[in-house]
Design an enzyme around this catalytic site. Sequence first.
Site, PDB file in Angstrom:
ATOM      1  CB  CYS B 123     -22.750 120.389 -38.058  1.00 44.20           C
ATOM      2  SG  CYS B 123     -21.091 119.815 -37.821  1.00 44.20           S
ATOM      3  CG  ASP B 183     -23.992 112.821 -42.533  1.00 46.38           C
ATOM      4  OD1 ASP B 183     -22.776 112.603 -42.438  1.00 46.38           O
ATOM      5  OD2 ASP B 183     -24.578 113.746 -41.941  1.00 46.38           O
ATOM      6  CG  HIS B 215     -22.407 116.462 -42.010  1.00 45.82           C
ATOM      7  ND1 HIS B 215     -23.082 115.792 -41.026  1.00 45.82           N
ATOM      8  CD2 HIS B 215     -21.869 117.552 -41.418  1.00 45.82           C
ATOM      9  CE1 HIS B 215     -22.947 116.441 -39.884  1.00 45.82           C
ATOM     10  NE2 HIS B 215     -22.218 117.519 -40.098  1.00 45.82           N
TER      11      HIS B 215
END
Lengths: 84, 247
Positions: B123, B183, B215
Amino acid sequence: MCTYQTERLDVSGSGKGSEGWFSLSCATFYFDHPTHYPAEHSLNIDFLNLDGGARARVAVELDPASARELARAILATLQTAPQP
Amino acid sequence: MSDSLQAETVRFTGHGGDEIEGYLAQPLDEGSFGGVVVIHHLPGYDEGMKEITRKFAAHGYLAVCPNLYSREAPGASPDDAAAAARALGGVPDERLVGDVQAASGLLKSLGSSNGRVATIGYCSGGRQSFLSACSLPLDAAVDCYGAFVVGTPPESSPLRVSPIVQMTPDLSCPLLGLFGADDQYPSPQHVAELEEALKLADKVYEFHSYEGAGHAFFSTDRPSYRPDAAKDGWQRIWEFFGRYLAS
């Protein structure tokens, strides 16, 4: 996604967190991964006192429909309240 | 190799001489091992990140996950710490690089280190892994769905994050990128733009994008977990580190 999309507001008021009541200094709003609510994304609100340490926090994670209803209900309530 | 390992919280000197917390995991076998600095995701230094750190040790790597929010929220729960860090603007890039450098130094100082160190980040940590690899001499780097290597966050965001794709010529090591095709941050277009920059700079890289994954597909404790993508992703990581972190 991890949107990073964060709104931050200065707020006046009080909140009750894990260690009792504290004065609020700001609130952050973000649409991102929740910590607890079982969904990929939620509308998250943190009420904070930045001088009070990380525990000075009241947090909610709402599904988007609930967040919209909350916003509507807050505005509706304020509209019928006596004006200062 | 046995699967014996030791994992514990340690304190070490990070950027600017500040003492920071980290989670160190190491195999207990005799021998020398490559090191991995695990850069945690935006939600912080939590159980999931510690589990990943132990996994590296179980696979024969020295691993440390620095708590990047040590300064904002010492001793706080991971979610409170992440909220405080977010409200204060996130982790400044310069400080991140200093903390990763210190974590790398900690791994190299261990008697069982073979002197090689990689970063892996998830992330926001994916961007920070790339940033570290463009700022420090590393042996390998892994970017797991890092947003804003390419692209800019909305202006209203208090987070101090800017694109760093222009640093690509400074990349010091091979890069493995693992992304979810569904994503949006990073989007397939962002990933393609980064790949183009890597090609232009003639860098060694390997990208994999997984259909049906968005994600955070490595996060086993979240609904975003995608077992097939995660399983293949871990296999790519073992092959990549086997190639670049071996003695």
